[in-house]
Design a protein around this motif. Sequence first.
Motif, PDB file in Angstrom:
ATOM      1  N   GLU A 134       4.016  15.616  -2.623  1.00 33.65           N
ATOM      2  CA  GLU A 134       3.089  15.175  -3.664  1.00 33.65           C
ATOM      3  C   GLU A 134       3.126  16.221  -4.782  1.00 33.65           C
ATOM      4  N   ASP A 152       5.819  11.583  -3.789  1.00 30.79           N
ATOM      5  CA  ASP A 152       4.753  10.619  -3.534  1.00 30.79           C
ATOM      6  C   ASP A 152       3.790  10.665  -4.715  1.00 30.79           C
ATOM      7  N   ASN A 209       5.567   4.532   2.007  1.00 33.66           N
ATOM      8  CA  ASN A 209       6.068   5.789   2.575  1.00 33.66           C
ATOM      9  C   ASN A 209       6.764   5.558   3.914  1.00 33.66           C
ATOM     10  N   VAL A 240       1.650   8.219  -5.391  1.00 34.86           N
ATOM     11  CA  VAL A 240       0.690   7.136  -5.151  1.00 34.86           C
ATOM     12  C   VAL A 240      -0.644   7.419  -5.840  1.00 34.86           C
ATOM     13  N   LYS A 241      -1.120   8.671  -5.754  1.00 31.43           N
ATOM     14  CA  LYS A 241      -2.417   8.936  -6.393  1.00 31.43           C
ATOM     15  C   LYS A 241      -2.300   9.439  -7.822  1.00 31.43           C
ATOM     16  N   TYR A 256      -1.131  13.840   2.434  1.00 33.66           N
ATOM     17  CA  TYR A 256      -1.601  12.531   2.887  1.00 33.66           C
ATOM     18  C   TYR A 256      -0.616  11.486   2.381  1.00 33.66           C
ATOM     19  N   HIS A 257       0.108  10.878   3.322  1.00 32.28           N
ATOM     20  CA  HIS A 257       1.087   9.858   2.931  1.00 32.28           C
ATOM     21  C   HIS A 257       0.719   8.482   3.453  1.00 32.28           C
ATOM     22  N   GLY A 258      -0.390   8.358   4.202  1.00 29.27           N
ATOM     23  CA  GLY A 258      -0.830   7.031   4.588  1.00 29.27           C
ATOM     24  C   GLY A 258      -1.383   6.946   5.991  1.00 29.27           C
ATOM     25  N   SER A 305       0.860  -1.194   0.000  1.00 31.07           N
ATOM     26  CA  SER A 305       0.000   0.000   0.000  1.00 31.07           C
ATOM     27  C   SER A 305       0.890   1.235   0.000  1.00 31.07           C
ATOM     28  N   GLY A 306       0.297   2.352  -0.351  1.00 30.93           N
ATOM     29  CA  GLY A 306       1.049   3.603  -0.297  1.00 30.93           C
ATOM     30  C   GLY A 306       1.605   3.847   1.098  1.00 30.93           C
ATOM     31  N   SER A 307       0.822   3.462   2.106  1.00 33.47           N
ATOM     32  CA  SER A 307       1.246   3.693   3.493  1.00 33.47           C
ATOM     33  C   SER A 307       2.531   2.953   3.822  1.00 33.47           C
ATOM     34  N   SER A 345      -3.394  15.712  -3.320  1.00 31.84           N
ATOM     35  CA  SER A 345      -4.737  15.299  -3.721  1.00 31.84           C
ATOM     36  C   SER A 345      -5.718  15.276  -2.557  1.00 31.84           C
ATOM     37  N   ASP A 346      -5.466  14.473  -1.524  1.00 30.47           N
ATOM     38  CA  ASP A 346      -6.389  14.489  -0.390  1.00 30.47           C
ATOM     39  C   ASP A 346      -6.404  15.861   0.287  1.00 30.47           C
ATOM     40  N   LYS A 393      -1.649   2.627  -5.199  1.00 33.10           N
ATOM     41  CA  LYS A 393      -2.982   2.692  -5.801  1.00 33.10           C
ATOM     42  C   LYS A 393      -3.064   2.026  -7.187  1.00 33.10           C
TER      43      LYS A 393
HETATM   44  C1  LIG Z   1      -3.747   6.963  -0.849  1.00 34.29           C
HETATM   45  C2  LIG Z   1      -2.431   7.612  -0.703  1.00 34.29           C
HETATM   46  C3  LIG Z   1      -1.448   7.067   0.134  1.00 34.29           C
HETATM   47  C4  LIG Z   1      -1.704   5.842   0.981  1.00 34.29           C
HETATM   48  O1  LIG Z   1      -1.957   4.725   0.207  1.00 34.29           O
HETATM   49  P1  LIG Z   1      -2.722   3.452   0.862  1.00 34.29           P
HETATM   50  O2  LIG Z   1      -2.747   2.471  -0.252  1.00 34.29           O
HETATM   51  O3  LIG Z   1      -4.074   3.940   1.273  1.00 34.29           O
HETATM   52  O4  LIG Z   1      -1.915   2.996   2.007  1.00 34.29           O
HETATM   53  C5  LIG Z   1      -0.213   7.668   0.186  1.00 34.29           C
HETATM   54  N1  LIG Z   1       0.036   8.770  -0.536  1.00 34.29           N
HETATM   55  C6  LIG Z   1      -0.878   9.343  -1.356  1.00 34.29           C
HETATM   56  C7  LIG Z   1      -0.517  10.548  -2.140  1.00 34.29           C
HETATM   57  C8  LIG Z   1      -2.149   8.787  -1.457  1.00 34.29           C
HETATM   58  O5  LIG Z   1      -3.070   9.356  -2.236  1.00 34.29           O
END
Ligand SMILES: *Cc1c(COP(=O)(O)O)cnc(C)c1O
Length: 445
Positions: A212, A245, A118, A247-248, A141-143, A113-115, A216-217, A274
Amino acid sequence: MSSRRVDDLVARDRASIAEAQKIRFFPFAPVAADGAHVIDADGRRLLDFTAGWAVANTGYGNARVRAAILAEVERGSYAGVVSAAIEPPIVLAERLLELTALRRPSKVWFGHSGSDANEALARLVRRATGRSRIITFNGAYHGSTDGSAALSGHTAQARWAASDHAARLPFPDAYRAPGENAAAEEASILELLERRLGFDWPPSDTAALLVEPIQSDGGILAPSPAFLRGLERICRDHDILLAVDEVKVGLGRTGEWFGWQESGIEPDLVVLGKALGAGLPLSAIVGPSEILDVEPSIALFTTAGNPIACAAALGGLDAIEHERLVTNAALVGAKLAAKLRRMAAGRALTGDVRGRGLVLGVELVRDLATKEPADRETAKVCYRAAQLGLAVFYVGMRSNVLEITPPLCLTVAEAEEGVEILGQAIDDVTAGRVPDGALDGFAGW
Ligand SMILES: *Cc1c(COP(=O)(O)O)cnc(C)c1O
Protein backbone atom coordinates in the motif's frame (compact mmCIF):
# COMPACT_ATOMS: atom_id res chain seq x y z
CA MET A 1 -27.67 11.74 21.62
CA SER A 2 -29.98 9.95 19.34
CA SER A 3 -33.71 10.18 19.50
CA ARG A 4 -36.20 7.52 18.49
CA ARG A 5 -35.66 6.78 14.79
CA VAL A 6 -31.88 6.33 15.01
CA ASP A 7 -32.31 4.21 18.15
CA ASP A 8 -34.93 2.12 16.42
CA LEU A 9 -32.72 1.42 13.37
CA VAL A 10 -29.72 0.65 15.58
CA ALA A 11 -31.79 -1.84 17.59
CA ARG A 12 -33.21 -3.54 14.47
CA ASP A 13 -29.75 -3.66 12.92
CA ARG A 14 -28.44 -5.33 16.08
CA ALA A 15 -31.18 -7.92 15.86
CA SER A 16 -30.93 -8.66 12.14
CA ILE A 17 -27.47 -7.96 10.69
CA ALA A 18 -24.49 -10.22 11.42
CA GLU A 19 -21.90 -8.94 13.86
CA ALA A 20 -19.31 -10.72 11.70
CA GLN A 21 -19.49 -7.85 9.23
CA LYS A 22 -19.55 -4.89 11.60
CA ILE A 23 -17.13 -2.38 13.04
CA ARG A 24 -19.27 0.10 14.95
CA PHE A 25 -18.04 3.37 16.43
CA PHE A 26 -21.25 5.20 17.44
CA PRO A 27 -25.02 4.92 16.85
CA PHE A 28 -25.05 5.76 13.16
CA ALA A 29 -28.14 5.49 10.95
CA PRO A 30 -27.72 7.61 7.85
CA VAL A 31 -30.75 7.79 5.56
CA ALA A 32 -29.58 10.41 3.07
CA ALA A 33 -26.43 12.25 2.08
CA ASP A 34 -25.17 15.08 -0.08
CA GLY A 35 -21.69 16.45 -0.75
CA ALA A 36 -19.61 15.90 2.38
CA HIS A 37 -22.60 15.49 4.72
CA VAL A 38 -24.81 12.61 5.76
CA ILE A 39 -28.27 13.05 7.26
CA ASP A 40 -29.32 10.57 9.91
CA ALA A 41 -32.77 9.11 10.62
CA ASP A 42 -33.52 11.90 13.10
CA GLY A 43 -32.68 14.57 10.53
CA ARG A 44 -29.29 15.49 12.03
CA ARG A 45 -26.60 16.55 9.54
CA LEU A 46 -23.16 15.09 10.19
CA LEU A 47 -20.06 16.28 8.43
CA ASP A 48 -18.47 13.08 7.12
CA PHE A 49 -14.72 12.63 7.57
CA THR A 50 -15.05 8.92 6.62
CA ALA A 51 -16.56 9.02 3.10
CA GLY A 52 -17.94 5.61 4.12
CA TRP A 53 -14.40 4.16 4.42
CA ALA A 54 -13.09 6.22 1.49
CA VAL A 55 -15.80 5.16 -0.94
CA ALA A 56 -17.52 8.51 -1.62
CA ASN A 57 -14.58 10.27 -3.31
CA THR A 58 -16.93 12.34 -5.51
CA GLY A 59 -19.10 13.38 -2.56
CA TYR A 60 -22.58 11.99 -1.97
CA GLY A 61 -25.38 12.44 -4.49
CA ASN A 62 -22.97 13.50 -7.24
CA ALA A 63 -25.03 14.55 -10.29
CA ARG A 64 -22.66 12.91 -12.82
CA VAL A 65 -22.70 9.60 -10.98
CA ARG A 66 -26.47 9.66 -10.60
CA ALA A 67 -27.04 10.48 -14.29
CA ALA A 68 -24.65 7.71 -15.41
CA ILE A 69 -26.40 5.10 -13.23
CA LEU A 70 -29.90 6.16 -14.32
CA ALA A 71 -28.97 6.11 -18.01
CA GLU A 72 -27.59 2.58 -17.71
CA VAL A 73 -30.66 1.39 -15.78
CA GLU A 74 -32.91 2.93 -18.46
CA ARG A 75 -31.00 1.21 -21.23
CA GLY A 76 -31.37 -2.18 -19.55
CA SER A 77 -28.19 -4.19 -19.62
CA TYR A 78 -26.53 -7.59 -19.48
CA ALA A 79 -25.09 -9.13 -16.29
CA GLY A 80 -21.34 -8.87 -16.72
CA VAL A 81 -18.21 -9.66 -18.70
CA VAL A 82 -17.96 -13.43 -18.26
CA SER A 83 -19.66 -14.35 -21.55
CA ALA A 84 -20.30 -11.09 -23.36
CA ALA A 85 -18.53 -8.03 -24.79
CA ILE A 86 -20.44 -5.13 -23.26
CA GLU A 87 -19.68 -1.49 -23.55
CA PRO A 88 -19.56 0.00 -20.02
CA PRO A 89 -16.82 -2.34 -18.71
CA ILE A 90 -14.90 -2.01 -22.00
CA VAL A 91 -14.99 1.79 -21.83
CA LEU A 92 -14.06 1.70 -18.16
CA ALA A 93 -11.15 -0.67 -18.82
CA GLU A 94 -9.88 1.61 -21.60
CA ARG A 95 -10.16 4.58 -19.26
CA LEU A 96 -8.30 2.81 -16.42
CA LEU A 97 -5.52 1.73 -18.80
CA GLU A 98 -5.11 5.35 -19.85
CA LEU A 99 -5.16 6.71 -16.30
CA THR A 100 -2.69 4.19 -14.88
CA ALA A 101 -0.42 4.33 -17.96
CA LEU A 102 1.52 1.23 -16.91
CA ARG A 103 4.88 0.53 -18.54
CA ARG A 104 3.91 -2.82 -20.09
CA PRO A 105 0.98 -3.70 -22.42
CA SER A 106 -1.82 -4.17 -19.91
CA LYS A 107 -5.42 -5.20 -19.43
CA VAL A 108 -8.08 -4.91 -16.74
CA TRP A 109 -9.72 -7.57 -14.55
CA PHE A 110 -12.97 -6.70 -12.74
CA GLY A 111 -14.28 -7.89 -9.38
CA HIS A 112 -16.60 -6.63 -6.64
CA SER A 113 -14.39 -5.70 -3.71
CA GLY A 114 -10.81 -4.98 -2.81
CA SER A 115 -10.68 -8.42 -1.22
CA ASP A 116 -11.59 -10.41 -4.32
CA ALA A 117 -9.22 -8.32 -6.43
CA ASN A 118 -6.24 -8.93 -4.14
CA GLU A 119 -7.08 -12.63 -3.94
CA ALA A 120 -7.31 -12.86 -7.74
CA LEU A 121 -4.04 -10.94 -8.05
CA ALA A 122 -2.29 -13.51 -5.87
CA ARG A 123 -3.67 -16.40 -7.91
CA LEU A 124 -2.79 -14.80 -11.25
CA VAL A 125 0.77 -13.76 -10.44
CA ARG A 126 1.54 -17.20 -9.00
CA ARG A 127 0.10 -18.95 -12.01
CA ALA A 128 1.86 -16.68 -14.49
CA THR A 129 5.28 -16.79 -12.86
CA GLY A 130 5.18 -20.33 -11.53
CA ARG A 131 6.48 -18.87 -8.23
CA SER A 132 4.55 -19.12 -4.98
CA ARG A 133 5.77 -16.44 -2.57
CA ILE A 134 4.24 -12.97 -2.29
CA ILE A 135 5.97 -10.41 -0.10
CA THR A 136 3.68 -8.16 1.94
CA PHE A 137 3.94 -6.05 5.10
CA ASN A 138 3.01 -6.12 8.76
CA GLY A 139 0.02 -3.85 9.28
CA ALA A 140 -1.19 -4.31 5.70
CA TYR A 141 -4.90 -4.71 5.06
CA HIS A 142 -5.63 -6.40 1.75
CA GLY A 143 -9.07 -7.83 2.49
CA SER A 144 -11.34 -10.23 4.28
CA THR A 145 -11.56 -13.32 2.04
CA ASP A 146 -9.16 -16.15 2.95
CA GLY A 147 -6.83 -15.37 0.06
CA SER A 148 -6.66 -11.63 0.69
CA ALA A 149 -6.53 -11.93 4.48
CA ALA A 150 -3.56 -14.27 4.02
CA LEU A 151 -1.75 -11.40 2.29
CA SER A 152 -2.60 -9.00 5.11
CA GLY A 153 -0.67 -8.41 8.30
CA HIS A 154 -3.18 -6.57 10.44
CA THR A 155 -3.70 -7.28 14.15
CA ALA A 156 -7.47 -7.27 13.62
CA GLN A 157 -7.12 -10.43 11.49
CA ALA A 158 -4.40 -12.20 13.46
CA ARG A 159 -6.90 -14.51 15.18
CA TRP A 160 -8.15 -16.13 11.99
CA ALA A 161 -6.18 -15.20 8.88
CA ALA A 162 -4.29 -18.12 7.38
CA SER A 163 -0.79 -17.27 6.27
CA ASP A 164 -0.68 -18.93 2.89
CA HIS A 165 2.37 -18.06 0.80
CA ALA A 166 2.80 -14.57 2.14
CA ALA A 167 6.12 -13.47 3.59
CA ARG A 168 5.98 -10.31 5.67
CA LEU A 169 8.29 -7.37 6.19
CA PRO A 170 7.97 -4.62 8.80
CA PHE A 171 6.40 -1.40 7.46
CA PRO A 172 8.05 1.94 8.23
CA ASP A 173 6.40 4.01 10.96
CA ALA A 174 8.09 7.40 11.12
CA TYR A 175 6.39 8.28 14.44
CA ARG A 176 7.55 5.14 16.20
CA ALA A 177 10.81 4.47 14.34
CA PRO A 178 13.57 3.20 16.61
CA GLY A 179 15.66 6.14 17.74
CA GLU A 180 13.05 8.30 15.99
CA ASN A 181 15.14 7.90 12.85
CA ALA A 182 12.66 7.26 10.05
CA ALA A 183 15.24 7.17 7.25
CA ALA A 184 17.36 4.61 9.10
CA GLU A 185 14.32 2.41 9.74
CA GLU A 186 13.38 2.46 6.06
CA ALA A 187 16.94 1.64 5.01
CA SER A 188 17.04 -1.27 7.46
CA ILE A 189 13.79 -2.71 6.04
CA LEU A 190 15.19 -2.53 2.50
CA GLU A 191 18.33 -4.23 3.75
CA LEU A 192 16.30 -6.94 5.43
CA LEU A 193 14.44 -7.55 2.16
CA GLU A 194 17.73 -7.91 0.26
CA ARG A 195 19.05 -10.28 2.91
CA ARG A 196 15.99 -12.51 2.86
CA LEU A 197 15.94 -12.66 -0.95
CA GLY A 198 19.51 -13.90 -0.73
CA PHE A 199 18.64 -16.48 1.89
CA ASP A 200 15.19 -17.95 2.68
CA TRP A 201 13.00 -16.03 0.19
CA PRO A 202 14.78 -16.88 -3.08
CA PRO A 203 13.62 -14.74 -6.02
CA SER A 204 13.25 -17.95 -8.03
CA ASP A 205 10.22 -18.71 -5.85
CA THR A 206 9.00 -15.13 -5.26
CA ALA A 207 6.24 -13.92 -7.57
CA ALA A 208 5.46 -10.41 -6.38
CA LEU A 209 5.71 -7.75 -3.73
CA LEU A 210 2.38 -6.13 -2.76
CA VAL A 211 2.41 -2.77 -0.99
CA GLU A 212 0.00 0.00 0.00
CA PRO A 213 1.59 3.35 -0.98
CA ILE A 214 0.07 4.66 2.26
CA GLN A 215 -0.80 1.94 4.74
CA SER A 216 -4.25 3.04 5.83
CA ASP A 217 -5.89 0.50 8.13
CA GLY A 218 -2.39 -0.04 9.53
CA GLY A 219 -2.57 3.54 10.87
CA ILE A 220 -2.11 6.03 7.99
CA LEU A 221 1.57 5.29 7.60
CA ALA A 222 3.09 7.09 4.61
CA PRO A 223 6.60 5.88 3.82
CA SER A 224 9.03 8.21 2.08
CA PRO A 225 9.21 8.24 -1.73
CA ALA A 226 12.74 6.88 -1.34
CA PHE A 227 11.41 3.78 0.42
CA LEU A 228 8.98 2.97 -2.40
CA ARG A 229 11.77 3.59 -4.92
CA GLY A 230 13.98 1.23 -2.91
CA LEU A 231 11.32 -1.49 -3.09
CA GLU A 232 11.01 -0.91 -6.83
CA ARG A 233 14.78 -1.17 -7.37
CA ILE A 234 14.97 -4.44 -5.43
CA CYS A 235 11.99 -5.87 -7.34
CA ARG A 236 13.61 -4.97 -10.66
CA ASP A 237 17.02 -6.36 -9.63
CA HIS A 238 15.43 -9.71 -8.78
CA ASP A 239 12.74 -9.83 -11.47
CA ILE A 240 9.89 -9.69 -8.92
CA LEU A 241 6.56 -8.09 -9.88
CA LEU A 242 5.70 -4.87 -8.03
CA ALA A 243 1.98 -4.58 -7.17
CA VAL A 244 0.37 -1.59 -5.44
CA ASP A 245 -2.86 -1.82 -3.47
CA GLU A 246 -4.60 1.50 -4.21
CA VAL A 247 -7.99 0.34 -2.93
CA LYS A 248 -8.20 3.05 -0.28
CA VAL A 249 -5.89 5.82 -1.45
CA GLY A 250 -6.29 5.62 -5.24
CA LEU A 251 -8.44 7.77 -7.53
CA GLY A 252 -7.48 11.23 -6.35
CA ARG A 253 -7.34 10.95 -2.58
CA THR A 254 -3.63 11.66 -2.14
CA GLY A 255 -3.80 14.81 -4.30
CA GLU A 256 -2.64 12.81 -7.30
CA TRP A 257 -4.60 10.22 -9.24
CA PHE A 258 -2.71 7.42 -7.52
CA GLY A 259 -0.78 7.12 -4.30
CA TRP A 260 2.32 5.68 -5.95
CA GLN A 261 2.81 8.71 -8.21
CA GLU A 262 4.49 10.89 -5.57
CA SER A 263 7.44 8.49 -5.53
CA GLY A 264 7.75 8.18 -9.31
CA ILE A 265 7.77 4.37 -9.19
CA GLU A 266 6.24 2.38 -12.05
CA PRO A 267 4.26 -0.54 -10.62
CA ASP A 268 3.51 -3.62 -12.70
CA LEU A 269 0.06 -4.17 -11.22
CA VAL A 270 -2.48 -1.84 -9.59
CA VAL A 271 -5.47 -2.87 -7.46
CA LEU A 272 -8.48 -0.54 -7.24
CA GLY A 273 -11.70 -0.79 -5.24
CA LYS A 274 -13.72 1.26 -2.74
CA ALA A 275 -14.12 4.62 -4.58
CA LEU A 276 -13.90 2.94 -8.01
CA GLY A 277 -17.62 2.08 -8.13
CA ALA A 278 -18.62 5.54 -6.82
CA GLY A 279 -20.89 3.86 -4.27
CA LEU A 280 -21.58 0.59 -6.09
CA PRO A 281 -19.50 -2.57 -5.55
CA LEU A 282 -16.66 -2.73 -8.04
CA SER A 283 -12.95 -3.53 -8.00
CA ALA A 284 -10.26 -3.88 -10.62
CA ILE A 285 -6.76 -5.10 -11.25
CA VAL A 286 -4.80 -3.31 -13.95
CA GLY A 287 -1.74 -5.28 -14.99
CA PRO A 288 0.34 -6.90 -17.73
CA SER A 289 -1.68 -8.81 -20.32
CA GLU A 290 0.63 -11.81 -20.02
CA ILE A 291 -0.43 -12.12 -16.36
CA LEU A 292 -4.14 -11.29 -16.64
CA ASP A 293 -4.42 -13.52 -19.72
CA VAL A 294 -2.45 -16.42 -18.20
CA GLU A 295 -5.30 -18.89 -18.50
CA PRO A 296 -8.98 -18.46 -19.40
CA SER A 297 -11.62 -18.50 -16.68
CA ILE A 298 -9.45 -19.07 -13.62
CA ALA A 299 -10.67 -15.99 -11.73
CA LEU A 300 -14.20 -15.00 -12.62
CA PHE A 301 -17.42 -13.83 -11.01
CA THR A 302 -20.83 -13.91 -12.68
CA THR A 303 -21.73 -10.25 -12.09
CA ALA A 304 -18.19 -8.80 -12.28
CA GLY A 305 -17.99 -5.92 -14.70
CA ASN A 306 -21.65 -5.30 -14.04
CA PRO A 307 -22.63 -2.50 -16.43
CA ILE A 308 -24.48 -0.42 -13.84
CA ALA A 309 -21.49 -0.51 -11.50
CA CYS A 310 -19.18 0.30 -14.43
CA ALA A 311 -21.43 3.19 -15.51
CA ALA A 312 -21.29 4.54 -11.95
CA ALA A 313 -17.49 4.24 -12.07
CA LEU A 314 -17.35 6.17 -15.36
CA GLY A 315 -19.59 8.87 -13.86
CA GLY A 316 -17.30 8.96 -10.85
CA LEU A 317 -14.16 9.34 -12.97
CA ASP A 318 -15.88 12.13 -14.95
CA ALA A 319 -16.75 13.88 -11.70
CA ILE A 320 -13.21 13.55 -10.31
CA GLU A 321 -11.86 14.99 -13.55
CA HIS A 322 -14.35 17.77 -14.33
CA GLU A 323 -14.91 18.88 -10.76
CA ARG A 324 -11.13 19.06 -10.23
CA LEU A 325 -11.31 16.82 -7.21
CA VAL A 326 -7.68 15.67 -7.40
CA THR A 327 -6.49 19.27 -7.12
CA ASN A 328 -9.08 19.93 -4.42
CA ALA A 329 -7.80 16.96 -2.42
CA ALA A 330 -4.28 18.40 -2.59
CA LEU A 331 -5.27 21.99 -1.73
CA VAL A 332 -7.92 21.37 0.93
CA GLY A 333 -5.89 18.43 2.26
CA ALA A 334 -2.87 20.68 2.88
CA LYS A 335 -5.06 23.21 4.70
CA LEU A 336 -6.80 20.48 6.69
CA ALA A 337 -3.43 18.99 7.73
CA ALA A 338 -2.21 22.41 8.85
CA LYS A 339 -5.39 22.99 10.90
CA LEU A 340 -5.10 19.54 12.46
CA ARG A 341 -1.48 20.24 13.41
CA ARG A 342 -2.49 23.52 15.05
CA MET A 343 -5.30 21.74 16.89
CA ALA A 344 -2.95 18.93 17.95
CA ALA A 345 -0.17 21.25 19.16
CA GLY A 346 -2.17 22.46 22.13
CA ARG A 347 -3.37 19.06 23.34
CA ALA A 348 -1.77 16.32 25.42
CA LEU A 349 -3.58 13.44 23.71
CA THR A 350 -2.53 14.18 20.12
CA GLY A 351 0.84 12.58 19.38
CA ASP A 352 1.08 12.87 15.61
CA VAL A 353 -0.68 14.22 12.51
CA ARG A 354 0.32 12.62 9.21
CA GLY A 355 -0.66 11.60 5.68
CA ARG A 356 -1.20 13.68 2.57
CA GLY A 357 -4.03 14.98 0.44
CA LEU A 358 -7.29 13.84 2.00
CA VAL A 359 -5.94 10.73 3.67
CA LEU A 360 -4.77 11.96 7.05
CA GLY A 361 -4.23 10.32 10.42
CA VAL A 362 -4.19 11.68 13.97
CA GLU A 363 -2.51 9.32 16.43
CA LEU A 364 -3.67 9.61 20.03
CA VAL A 365 -1.33 8.72 22.92
CA ARG A 366 -1.59 8.88 26.73
CA ASP A 367 1.91 10.24 27.08
CA LEU A 368 3.79 12.24 24.44
CA ALA A 369 7.11 10.84 25.64
CA THR A 370 6.29 7.11 25.99
CA LYS A 371 3.71 7.22 23.13
CA GLU A 372 1.49 4.79 25.02
CA PRO A 373 -1.45 4.17 22.66
CA ALA A 374 -4.68 5.86 23.82
CA ASP A 375 -7.00 3.23 22.36
CA ARG A 376 -10.05 3.66 24.65
CA GLU A 377 -9.74 7.42 24.36
CA THR A 378 -9.66 7.15 20.55
CA ALA A 379 -12.90 5.15 20.55
CA LYS A 380 -14.44 7.78 22.83
CA VAL A 381 -13.31 10.62 20.60
CA CYS A 382 -15.12 9.02 17.63
CA TYR A 383 -18.22 8.53 19.78
CA ARG A 384 -18.15 12.12 21.06
CA ALA A 385 -17.38 13.64 17.65
CA ALA A 386 -20.52 12.03 16.26
CA GLN A 387 -22.57 13.55 19.07
CA LEU A 388 -21.09 16.93 18.11
CA GLY A 389 -21.83 16.48 14.39
CA LEU A 390 -18.75 14.84 12.84
CA ALA A 391 -18.46 11.27 11.59
CA VAL A 392 -14.91 9.94 11.94
CA PHE A 393 -13.57 6.39 12.38
CA TYR A 394 -10.29 5.08 13.69
CA VAL A 395 -7.71 2.58 12.41
CA GLY A 396 -4.21 1.40 13.33
CA MET A 397 -2.41 -1.65 14.67
CA ARG A 398 -2.94 -0.20 18.15
CA SER A 399 -6.49 1.09 17.55
CA ASN A 400 -5.46 4.68 18.23
CA VAL A 401 -5.34 6.54 14.91
CA LEU A 402 -8.24 8.71 13.76
CA GLU A 403 -8.65 8.12 10.03
CA ILE A 404 -9.58 11.29 8.17
CA THR A 405 -10.74 10.47 4.64
CA PRO A 406 -13.51 12.95 3.71
CA PRO A 407 -15.11 13.14 0.27
CA LEU A 408 -12.69 14.89 -2.10
CA CYS A 409 -15.18 17.75 -2.62
CA LEU A 410 -14.55 18.95 0.96
CA THR A 411 -14.40 22.75 1.25
CA VAL A 412 -11.99 24.74 3.41
CA ALA A 413 -14.93 25.84 5.59
CA GLU A 414 -15.96 22.22 6.11
CA ALA A 415 -12.35 21.31 6.94
CA GLU A 416 -12.35 24.06 9.57
CA GLU A 417 -15.66 22.92 11.01
CA GLY A 418 -14.45 19.32 11.27
CA VAL A 419 -11.23 20.24 13.05
CA GLU A 420 -13.15 22.44 15.48
CA ILE A 421 -15.44 19.54 16.38
CA LEU A 422 -12.53 17.13 16.66
CA GLY A 423 -10.71 19.47 19.05
CA GLN A 424 -13.85 19.76 21.16
CA ALA A 425 -14.35 15.98 21.17
CA ILE A 426 -10.76 15.42 22.29
CA ASP A 427 -11.18 18.00 25.06
CA ASP A 428 -14.43 16.39 26.20
CA VAL A 429 -12.78 12.96 26.37
CA THR A 430 -9.78 14.38 28.24
CA ALA A 431 -12.17 16.03 30.73
CA GLY A 432 -13.91 12.69 31.32
CA ARG A 433 -17.20 13.74 29.74
CA VAL A 434 -17.62 10.46 27.84
CA PRO A 435 -18.44 7.58 30.21
CA ASP A 436 -16.91 4.12 29.61
CA GLY A 437 -20.41 2.70 29.21
CA ALA A 438 -20.91 4.76 26.05
CA LEU A 439 -18.66 2.33 24.19
CA ASP A 440 -20.92 -0.65 24.84
CA GLY A 441 -21.31 -2.09 21.35
CA PHE A 442 -19.38 0.88 19.87
CA ALA A 443 -15.78 0.09 20.67
CA GLY A 444 -14.65 -0.12 17.05
CA TRP A 445 -11.89 -2.63 16.28
C1 LIG B 1 -10.67 -1.87 2.19
C2 LIG B 1 -9.40 -2.35 1.60
C3 LIG B 1 -9.32 -3.60 0.97
C4 LIG B 1 -10.49 -4.55 0.93
O1 LIG B 1 -11.55 -4.03 0.21
P1 LIG B 1 -13.04 -4.62 0.42
O2 LIG B 1 -13.86 -3.85 -0.55
O3 LIG B 1 -13.40 -4.36 1.85
O4 LIG B 1 -12.99 -6.06 0.11
C5 LIG B 1 -8.14 -3.97 0.39
N1 LIG B 1 -7.07 -3.16 0.43
C6 LIG B 1 -7.09 -1.94 1.03
C7 LIG B 1 -5.87 -1.09 1.02
C8 LIG B 1 -8.26 -1.50 1.65
O5 LIG B 1 -8.28 -0.32 2.27
